[in-house]
Enzyme design. Structure first.
Site, PDB file in Angstrom:
ATOM      1  CG  ASP A  12     -11.117   0.240   4.492  1.00  0.00           C
ATOM      2  OD1 ASP A  12     -11.275   1.268   5.175  1.00  0.00           O
ATOM      3  OD2 ASP A  12     -12.066  -0.467   4.097  1.00  0.00           O
ATOM      4  CG  ASP A 133     -19.982  -2.529  11.539  1.00  0.00           C
ATOM      5  OD1 ASP A 133     -20.037  -1.380  11.098  1.00  0.00           O
ATOM      6  OD2 ASP A 133     -19.089  -2.924  12.307  1.00  0.00           O
TER       7      ASP A 133
END
Length: 235
Positions: A12, A133
């Site tokens: 990330d 998500d």
């Protein structure tokens, strides 16, 4: 079992640095003293077959902001790379395709502008991963900052008949928590779809990974690696 094919390490990126969020909160960012390409090189040396790269700035701003870091990762990692975060137009996918990125992870555009999502899938068949998500049973978009009224299965079924690669289901309430995985949500989701499914959120140990083996086609692992809970060198 070769876990180097099943585990997909996550990198990330925020402002060019390797970070992890806690349960999707940008207020709870932990920065690691590592360069993205250094991490990618290590993952390559260990023999992982795929990387999951997230442009966190891109997820908030609607277009990738860490292309230079992604380019460096591509140079040192020989396996497949999937990129998410700000993938909301055909043009962005073309830019990433030019840089040699294999798969594109998109969610917000599918929910908000399904016609654009379909055009992206048509241009890049079997290379788009639909990002599902979920927070409190509903799909969250725009870097997980906004909740929709759709359930995960409802979103998936809208696109099941398109030539997408498959799905990435992130359990946001578990993400970055090291609390363990919730296998049941993936078993439930699998009843609705036929395409491959990747799991993400809550992995705290090798035991968690093994619990998902045979349930999903791959598992994204981030914080457990960076915090030393899962020793990748032993894999």
């Amino acid at each position: 079992m070769d876990l180097r094919s099943f585990i997909i390490p996550a990198i990330d990126i925020k402002e060019g640095k390797v970070v992890r969020l806690y349960r999707g909160s940008f207020e709870s960012v932990k920065e690691y003293p590592l360069h993205p390409e250094e991490v990618a090189k290590l993952f390559n040396e260990i023999g992982f077959k795929r990387l999951h790269v997230v442009d966190l700035d891109g997820s908030l701003e609607g277009m990738p902001k860490n292309i230079e870091a992604i380019k460096k990762i591509r140079k040192v990692f020989s396996g497949q790379i999937q990129v998410g975060g700000g993938i909301r137009s055909l043009e962005v996918c073309q830019v990433l395709d030019d840089e040699g990125i294999d798969l594109f992870v998109a969610g917000t555009v599918a929910l908000r502008e399904p016609s654009i999502f379909k055009s992206i899938v048509e241009a890049f068949p079997d290379r788009i991963i639909l990002s599902v998500d979920a927070k409190r049973g509903k799909v969250a978009v725009s870097g997980w900052q906004e909740e929709s009224s759709l359930g995960p299965e409802e979103l998936a079924l809208k696109f099941e008949n398109l030539h997408i690669w498959g799905y990435l289901y992130t359990n946001i309430e578990k993400d970055g928590s090291l609390e363990g995985v919730d296998v049941d949500i993936y078993l439930k989701f699998k009843k609705f779809v036929k395409k491959p499914l990747l799991a993400s959120g809550g992995v705290s140990s090798l035991e968690d990974v093994k619990r998902l083996y045979g349930v999903v086609e791959g598992v994204i692992v981030g914080k457990a690696i960076y915090e030393g809970k899962l020793n990748i060198k032993e894999i």
